[in-house]
Design an enzyme around this catalytic site. Structure first.
Site, PDB file in Angstrom:
ATOM      1  N   GLY A  73       1.943   5.744  17.414  1.00  0.00           N
ATOM      2  CA  GLY A  73       2.246   5.922  16.001  1.00  0.00           C
ATOM      3  C   GLY A  73       1.823   4.727  15.170  1.00  0.00           C
ATOM      4  CD  GLN A  74       2.846   5.172   9.579  1.00  0.00           C
ATOM      5  OE1 GLN A  74       1.822   5.061   8.899  1.00  0.00           O
ATOM      6  NE2 GLN A  74       3.940   5.744   9.103  1.00  0.00           N
ATOM      7  CG  LEU A  75       6.525   0.096  13.906  1.00  0.00           C
ATOM      8  CD1 LEU A  75       6.084  -1.118  13.093  1.00  0.00           C
ATOM      9  CD2 LEU A  75       8.020   0.367  13.702  1.00  0.00           C
ATOM     10  CG  ASP A 107       9.660  14.383  25.860  1.00  0.00           C
ATOM     11  OD1 ASP A 107      10.213  13.813  24.902  1.00  0.00           O
ATOM     12  OD2 ASP A 107       9.697  15.617  26.037  1.00  0.00           O
ATOM     13  CE1 TYR A 126       9.244  16.909  13.962  1.00  0.00           C
ATOM     14  CE2 TYR A 126      11.487  17.744  14.132  1.00  0.00           C
ATOM     15  CZ  TYR A 126      10.168  17.914  13.756  1.00  0.00           C
ATOM     16  OH  TYR A 126       9.775  19.088  13.164  1.00  0.00           O
ATOM     17  CE1 TYR A 157      13.768  10.707  11.041  1.00  0.00           C
ATOM     18  CE2 TYR A 157      14.217   9.905   8.828  1.00  0.00           C
ATOM     19  CZ  TYR A 157      13.679   9.713  10.081  1.00  0.00           C
ATOM     20  OH  TYR A 157      13.051   8.529  10.382  1.00  0.00           O
ATOM     21  CE  LYS A 197      15.433   7.055  13.425  1.00  0.00           C
ATOM     22  NZ  LYS A 197      14.600   6.650  14.590  1.00  0.00           N
ATOM     23  CD1 TRP A 211      10.543   6.128   1.506  1.00  0.00           C
ATOM     24  CD2 TRP A 211       9.657   5.387  -0.392  1.00  0.00           C
ATOM     25  NE1 TRP A 211      11.238   6.703   0.471  1.00  0.00           N
ATOM     26  CE2 TRP A 211      10.717   6.261  -0.706  1.00  0.00           C
ATOM     27  CE3 TRP A 211       8.960   4.781  -1.425  1.00  0.00           C
ATOM     28  CZ2 TRP A 211      11.082   6.559  -2.013  1.00  0.00           C
ATOM     29  CZ3 TRP A 211       9.325   5.069  -2.727  1.00  0.00           C
ATOM     30  CH2 TRP A 211      10.368   5.951  -3.022  1.00  0.00           C
TER      31      TRP A 211
END
Length: 279
Positions: A10-12, A34, A59, A123, A127, A148
């Site tokens: 992922g981006q992070l 997973d 997710y 969501y 979390k 964001w």
């Protein structure tokens, strides 16, 4: 340090791989590992024998979470439970990446690290449950909330605004949702500095300054040099499955006490646009 990163694709996760390149890294992601499969997680941690796990996997499709809250809970809450249990068995510390959406978003002043979780959507609930699992199972943990997130090379709010503006010459953006735009490379740098301190706890790492989605879009268009009509609308005029917190700004007090702060988001946006153009 031996570090295992979940959600490494992922981006992070990709940004962390770059800033932590001097460490012994084990990047894992779907389909090989997973987090919702406990045996998969336990096996990965046992192989890597990490001293620290940075748990980025999640997710994050908030509308998808609203449509399928059971899936959100399985991946985000139970997935984090699996990672925390594996850390407990391995004696590893855990850095868990969380979100501003664990808060209700009804305080225009924004949120400090100690304030009570009160999520308003599926969501956020998944979390918040994840955070509770981490707190219940481990003594050595960092809970790192952000918001964001954007990074070069992926689909995000900036990409969507520029594509729409260039195609149609106009965008309509909600003006009653406030948060902190956060550049993934800046967040990764902050996390790298934090885990080197071993000062465990809850942290809010976002680029400094808060804005509405509409103001974010206006700055994107300005910096990109794109001329388009930017019309502010209310979120009620933009129906969606999820209900984001209207005032989701985070304040970084605990990180700042350690000397860890992130630069203003417009400066980070300028670097993003430069880096994106170079791809």
């Amino acid at each position: 340090m031996r570090i295992l990163i979940t959600g490494a694709g992922g981006q992070l996760g990709r940004a962390l791989g770059r800033v932590l390149a001097g460490h012994d890294l084990t990047p894992v992601d779907l389909p090989d590992v997973d987090v919702a499969d406990r045996a998969s997680v336990v096996a990965a941690v046992a192989r890597a024998r990490p001293e620290l796990v940075i748990h980025c996997a999640a997710y994050t499709d908030v509308d998808g979470c609203a449509r399928d809250p059971a899936l959100a809970h399985r991946v985000n809450a139970l997935g984090t439970l699996n990672v925390a249990l594996a850390c407990q068995s391995a004696g590893a510390a855990l850095a868990h990446i969380s979100t501003n959406e664990v808060f209700a978003g009804d305080d225009p002043g924004g949120y400090e690290e100690w304030q009570t979780r009160a999520p308003r959507n599926a969501y956020g609930r998944s979390k918040a449950a994840a955070e509770a699992h981490v707190e219940a199972l481990l003594n050595r943990y960092y809970i790192i909330r952000t918001a964001w997130l954007f990074a070069p090379g992926g689909r995000n709010f900036i990409h969507a605004i520029l594509r729409r503006a260039r195609e149609t010459g106009a965008v309509r953006v909600v003006a009653d949702e406030v948060g902190n735009p956060t550049y993934a490379p800046d967040l990764a740098e902050a996390i790298a500095r934090l885990v080197a301190t071993e000062q465990y706890g809850v942290y809010h790492f976002v680029n400094s300054g808060a804005c509405s989605r509409w103001a974010f879009a206006a700055e994107i268009l300005r910096q990109a040099g794109v001329t388009a009509r930017n019309t502010p609308i209310l979120s009620s005029a933009y129906p969606r499955a999820s209900t984001p917190p209207p005032f989701g700004a985070l304040h970084n007090y605990n990180g700042a006490a350690l000397g860890i702060t992130l630069r203003p988001w417009p400066e980070a946006l300028a670097d993003y646009l430069r880096d994106e153009a170079a791809l």
